[in-house]
Write a protein that holds these residues in place. Structure first.
Motif, PDB file in Angstrom:
ATOM      1  N   TYR A  37     -14.508  -2.338   3.980  1.00  0.00           N
ATOM      2  CA  TYR A  37     -13.312  -2.983   4.538  1.00  0.00           C
ATOM      3  C   TYR A  37     -12.092  -2.042   4.449  1.00  0.00           C
ATOM      4  O   TYR A  37     -11.325  -1.907   5.401  1.00  0.00           O
ATOM      5  CB  TYR A  37     -13.039  -4.294   3.783  1.00  0.00           C
ATOM      6  CG  TYR A  37     -11.694  -4.898   4.092  1.00  0.00           C
ATOM      7  CD1 TYR A  37     -11.497  -5.631   5.266  1.00  0.00           C
ATOM      8  CD2 TYR A  37     -10.607  -4.720   3.236  1.00  0.00           C
ATOM      9  CE1 TYR A  37     -10.257  -6.170   5.564  1.00  0.00           C
ATOM     10  CE2 TYR A  37      -9.374  -5.249   3.520  1.00  0.00           C
ATOM     11  CZ  TYR A  37      -9.196  -5.977   4.683  1.00  0.00           C
ATOM     12  OH  TYR A  37      -7.962  -6.506   4.990  1.00  0.00           O
TER      13      TYR A  37
ATOM     14  N   ASN B  16      -7.837  -7.404  -3.199  1.00  0.00           N
ATOM     15  CA  ASN B  16      -9.015  -7.528  -2.341  1.00  0.00           C
ATOM     16  C   ASN B  16     -10.302  -7.491  -3.159  1.00  0.00           C
ATOM     17  O   ASN B  16     -11.274  -8.179  -2.832  1.00  0.00           O
ATOM     18  CB  ASN B  16      -9.017  -6.432  -1.274  1.00  0.00           C
ATOM     19  CG  ASN B  16      -7.979  -6.706  -0.192  1.00  0.00           C
ATOM     20  OD1 ASN B  16      -7.560  -7.850  -0.015  1.00  0.00           O
ATOM     21  ND2 ASN B  16      -7.554  -5.670   0.505  1.00  0.00           N
TER      22      ASN B  16
ATOM     23  N   ILE C  69       0.918  -1.151   0.000  1.00  0.00           N
ATOM     24  CA  ILE C  69       0.000   0.000   0.000  1.00  0.00           C
ATOM     25  C   ILE C  69       0.958   1.201   0.000  1.00  0.00           C
ATOM     26  O   ILE C  69       1.691   1.405   0.980  1.00  0.00           O
ATOM     27  CB  ILE C  69      -0.899   0.009   1.245  1.00  0.00           C
ATOM     28  CG1 ILE C  69      -1.771  -1.261   1.278  1.00  0.00           C
ATOM     29  CG2 ILE C  69      -1.766   1.272   1.261  1.00  0.00           C
ATOM     30  CD1 ILE C  69      -2.543  -1.458   2.568  1.00  0.00           C
TER      31      ILE C  69
HETATM   32  N1  GLN Z   1      -5.743  -3.310   4.387  1.00  0.00           N
HETATM   33  C1  GLN Z   1      -4.749  -4.332   4.286  1.00  0.00           C
HETATM   34  C2  GLN Z   1      -5.089  -5.313   3.186  1.00  0.00           C
HETATM   35  O1  GLN Z   1      -6.214  -5.703   3.090  1.00  0.00           O
HETATM   36  C3  GLN Z   1      -4.599  -5.015   5.597  1.00  0.00           C
HETATM   37  C4  GLN Z   1      -3.637  -6.153   5.552  1.00  0.00           C
HETATM   38  C5  GLN Z   1      -2.938  -6.419   6.829  1.00  0.00           C
HETATM   39  O2  GLN Z   1      -2.804  -5.580   7.732  1.00  0.00           O
HETATM   40  N2  GLN Z   1      -2.398  -7.602   6.897  1.00  0.00           N
HETATM   41  O3  GLN Z   1      -4.285  -5.705   2.408  1.00  0.00           O
END
Ligand code: GLN
Length: 337
Positions: free
Chosen positions: A208, A184, A46
């Motif tokens: 989410y 996702n 991210i």
């Molecule tokens: N928002 C992140 C994702 O869905 C969370 C993943 C994590 O903290 N492992 O990829």
């Protein structure tokens, strides 16, 4: 996994924490032991997470009686990320009940990374457990509400009750993840194809992604964990957030699945339910005693904070939190500190 605690005597798990001054000094020691540890890599899948300060490090403990202890950057804010999964699950488990939560979301580990698509395919489309992305998306899809906005309001309000303050979304983290979370979106579509979610996949991913972007600090995590340690009552605000049965069920799920594919090693070393997130937080729960929150962005290969795991391992041993650590029963030992 070497967590550097071979030299730390394991105190047996009794019904109580040591006296408060002792807890304060052990929290300081946990921080001092790991402060100079630079191992691990900050997440960058991210994009905005790559900007996190690798030196930020905080350790917080909140007791079920409400007393707080902290060392380092306990008020440095970061996005909660996967740690939200634990608390959204608790809220949804409260709504669904024990049997339906078991059936619909599951509790068994996948042994695979948190964003695995293979795990879904290997299990006939079952999301497996709420701590991997498939199960977390399935859980968020079960949040009550007539649409994404109502669901989001439920999630934001519920997580804020766990923390005892109004949590806010970080718009920069949210935008960064929303622009890049193709995986996702694919997982949500796959779950829909198996009839596992009955809301629009894009809406489920949206709620989410927002829940993952809520800002917390290590102290908040400790309060949230202490609420799960305290039969569902927030020990700071006194508010009941979920039932004691929900805490029990949520902690069982965390013990089995909270640290991704390293969950078995975590339980072997630390002996407590916990949940990590890719921004560097870990919440750990010592049932009936306390919540622990740690923050340090550099991660191991599974996505768990290196310093956070080591500091928590130290506290588990020195505070006598490991739920598997008993001592031979002697009546005289009762009540001894
Ligand atoms: N928002 C992140 C994702 O869905 C969370 C993943 C994590 O903290 N492992 O990829």
């Amino acid at each position: 996994m070497d967590l550097g605690v071979d030299d730390v005597a394991q105190r047996a798990s009794t019904g109580d924490l040591p006296v408060e001054e002792h807890v304060t000094s052990l929290v300081a020691a946990a921080h001092a032991r790991e402060r100079d540890n630079t191992r691990g890599v900050v997440a960058d899948y991210i994009p905005v997470l790559a900007e996190a300060d690798p030196d930020a490090f905080g350790v917080a403990v909140v007791e079920v009686g409400g007393s707080a202890h902290g060392a380092g950057d306990v008020h440095r804010r970061f996005s909660v990320q996967s740690i939200s999964k634990a608390f959204v699950y608790a809220l949804v488990r409260e709504e669904l009940g024990h049997a339906l939560a078991l059936e619909e979301v599951g509790v068994n580990s996948t042994g695979l990374p948190f964003d695995s698509v293979t795990a879904i395919e290997l299990n006939d489309g079952h999301p497996m457990n709420p701590m991997v992305n498939a199960g977390a998306l399935a859980t968020t899809a079960l949040v009550p509400g007539s649409g994404a906005e109502e669901q989001w309001a439920f999630v934001a309000r519920g997580l804020s009750r766990f923390a005892g303050r109004t949590l806010e979304l970080d718009p920069v983290v949210h935008a960064s993840e929303a622009a890049t979370n193709r995986r996702n979106r694919a997982i949500a579509q796959l779950l829909e194809s198996y009839g596992r979610i009955d809301r629009r996949p894009a809406d489920v991913v949206d709620v989410y992604t927002r829940q993952c972007s809520l800002l917390v600090d290590a102290h908040d995590l400790a309060v949230m964990g202490a609420t799960l340690a305290d039969g569902g009552v927030n020990p700071v605000t006194g508010e009941r957030v979920v039932s004691a049965a929900v805490c029990r069920d949520t902690l069982a799920v965390l013990a089995a699945n909270g640290l991704y594919e390293r969950s078995g090693e975590w339980l072997f070393e630390i002996g407590l339910p916990g949940k990590s997130g890719v921004s560097g937080g870990i919440v750990t729960v010592s049932p009936g005693k306390a919540g622990i929150g740690t923050y340090s962005p550099p991660l191991d290969r599974a996505g768990n904070s290196v310093r956070g795991q080591r500091a928590t391992a130290f506290l588990s041993r020195s505070l006598g939190l490991n739920i598997f650590a008993s001592a031979v029963h002697t009546p005289a030992a009762r009540g001894a500190v």
